[in-house]
Structure formats: structure tokens, C-alpha cells
Design a protein around this motif. Structure first.
Motif, PDB file in Angstrom:
ATOM      1  N   ASP A 153     -61.610  68.946  60.379  1.00 26.29           N
ATOM      2  CA  ASP A 153     -62.867  68.687  60.729  1.00 26.29           C
ATOM      3  C   ASP A 153     -64.099  69.637  60.382  1.00 26.29           C
ATOM      4  O   ASP A 153     -65.087  69.281  59.806  1.00 26.29           O
ATOM      5  CB  ASP A 153     -62.707  68.262  62.193  1.00 26.29           C
ATOM      6  CG  ASP A 153     -61.998  67.275  62.746  1.00 26.29           C
ATOM      7  OD1 ASP A 153     -61.688  66.274  61.976  1.00 26.29           O
ATOM      8  OD2 ASP A 153     -61.667  67.302  63.717  1.00 26.29           O
ATOM      9  N   LEU A 154     -63.807  71.047  60.008  1.00 29.22           N
ATOM     10  CA  LEU A 154     -64.714  71.669  59.664  1.00 29.22           C
ATOM     11  C   LEU A 154     -64.776  71.483  58.141  1.00 29.22           C
ATOM     12  O   LEU A 154     -66.077  71.600  57.898  1.00 29.22           O
ATOM     13  CB  LEU A 154     -64.284  73.204  59.995  1.00 29.22           C
ATOM     14  CG  LEU A 154     -64.166  73.565  61.519  1.00 29.22           C
ATOM     15  CD1 LEU A 154     -63.598  75.033  61.637  1.00 29.22           C
ATOM     16  CD2 LEU A 154     -65.452  73.538  62.038  1.00 29.22           C
ATOM     17  N   GLN A 209     -64.657  68.733  56.525  1.00 29.55           N
ATOM     18  CA  GLN A 209     -65.380  67.679  56.596  1.00 29.55           C
ATOM     19  C   GLN A 209     -66.992  67.844  56.910  1.00 29.55           C
ATOM     20  O   GLN A 209     -67.826  67.126  56.243  1.00 29.55           O
ATOM     21  CB  GLN A 209     -64.752  66.631  57.422  1.00 29.55           C
ATOM     22  CG  GLN A 209     -63.385  65.947  56.604  1.00 29.55           C
ATOM     23  CD  GLN A 209     -62.794  64.966  57.566  1.00 29.55           C
ATOM     24  OE1 GLN A 209     -63.005  64.616  58.803  1.00 29.55           O
ATOM     25  NE2 GLN A 209     -61.902  64.301  57.150  1.00 29.55           N
ATOM     26  N   ASP A 210     -67.117  68.489  57.891  1.00 25.14           N
ATOM     27  CA  ASP A 210     -68.568  68.751  58.421  1.00 25.14           C
ATOM     28  C   ASP A 210     -69.174  69.577  57.204  1.00 25.14           C
ATOM     29  O   ASP A 210     -70.414  69.538  57.042  1.00 25.14           O
ATOM     30  CB  ASP A 210     -68.645  69.400  59.693  1.00 25.14           C
ATOM     31  CG  ASP A 210     -68.154  68.778  60.851  1.00 25.14           C
ATOM     32  OD1 ASP A 210     -68.113  67.414  60.793  1.00 25.14           O
ATOM     33  OD2 ASP A 210     -67.864  69.236  61.752  1.00 25.14           O
ATOM     34  N   ASN A 222     -72.492  68.425  55.519  1.00 28.18           N
ATOM     35  CA  ASN A 222     -73.769  69.237  55.425  1.00 28.18           C
ATOM     36  C   ASN A 222     -74.368  69.785  53.961  1.00 28.18           C
ATOM     37  O   ASN A 222     -75.488  69.555  53.683  1.00 28.18           O
ATOM     38  CB  ASN A 222     -73.462  70.575  56.234  1.00 28.18           C
ATOM     39  CG  ASN A 222     -73.515  70.415  57.637  1.00 28.18           C
ATOM     40  OD1 ASN A 222     -73.641  69.090  58.370  1.00 28.18           O
ATOM     41  ND2 ASN A 222     -72.902  71.268  58.502  1.00 28.18           N
ATOM     42  N   LEU A 238     -79.809  66.985  60.054  1.00 32.79           N
ATOM     43  CA  LEU A 238     -78.368  67.591  60.622  1.00 32.79           C
ATOM     44  C   LEU A 238     -78.428  67.408  61.926  1.00 32.79           C
ATOM     45  O   LEU A 238     -77.267  66.964  62.572  1.00 32.79           O
ATOM     46  CB  LEU A 238     -77.857  68.629  59.881  1.00 32.79           C
ATOM     47  CG  LEU A 238     -77.471  68.463  58.405  1.00 32.79           C
ATOM     48  CD1 LEU A 238     -77.303  69.810  57.771  1.00 32.79           C
ATOM     49  CD2 LEU A 238     -76.478  67.679  58.104  1.00 32.79           C
ATOM     50  N   ASN A 268     -76.364  65.209  64.524  1.00 33.45           N
ATOM     51  CA  ASN A 268     -75.398  65.655  65.836  1.00 33.45           C
ATOM     52  C   ASN A 268     -75.965  65.264  67.105  1.00 33.45           C
ATOM     53  O   ASN A 268     -74.762  64.827  67.931  1.00 33.45           O
ATOM     54  CB  ASN A 268     -75.322  67.187  65.524  1.00 33.45           C
ATOM     55  CG  ASN A 268     -74.686  67.591  64.333  1.00 33.45           C
ATOM     56  OD1 ASN A 268     -73.657  67.145  63.911  1.00 33.45           O
ATOM     57  ND2 ASN A 268     -75.061  68.765  63.778  1.00 33.45           N
TER      58      ASN A 268
END
Length: 77
Positions: free
Chosen positions: A4-5, A7-8, A12, A64, A68
Motif C-alpha cells: 500500500d505504501l 502504491q501511494d 503521489n 493530494l 486523501n
């Protein structure tokens, strides 16, 4: 968790690069020659790059953060 990190991070980076391209494209229409002594000189070009990077940072952080925050709305109820 680590996936997940990753993909984030890719998301970004992609958003920031897209905003950089848009800001660079938009800033080309701005007349810097009205504000600088030598618009073709290295100082004027550096100023244009720094303004582009500053605007890119501001706009991409807004986009961003907005994304979020919209994802966090599902946890409201």
C-alpha cells in the motif's frame, strides 16, 4: 502494508509529475520580461524554474490532500 505504501508513493509521484507538466505549460504564457531585467539570462530562467517548482508543490499538495480527505469521508459514519 508495504505494498500500500508503494502504491501511494507511485500515485503521489504521478500526480506531482502531472501537475509539474501542467504548471510548466501554464507558466509559459506568463510574461516574465515585464518583471526581470534580462528575460533570456540564466537568472531569469532559474527564477522561472523555481516559480514552477513552488507552484507545483502547492498545487500537488492541495490535490493530494483533497484526495486523501475525500477518502477519509467514508469513515465519517
Amino acid at each position: 502494508m508495504l505494498q500500500d505504501l508503494g502504491q501511494d508513493a507511485i500515485f503521489n509521484i504521478s500526480v506531482t509529475l502531472a501537475v509539474l507538466i501542467l504548471v510548466w505549460w501554464a507558466i509559459q504564457s506568463f510574461k516574465f520580461d515585464l518583471f526581470v531585467k534580462d528575460p533570456e539570462g540564466p537568472k531569469a530562467k532559474l527564477l522561472m524554474i523555481l516559480v514552477t517548482l513552488a507552484l507545483t508543490h502547492l498545487v500537488s499538495q492541495f490535490v493530494l490532500n483533497y484526495f486523501n480527505w475525500s477518502l477519509m469521508l467514508r469513515h465519517l459514519l
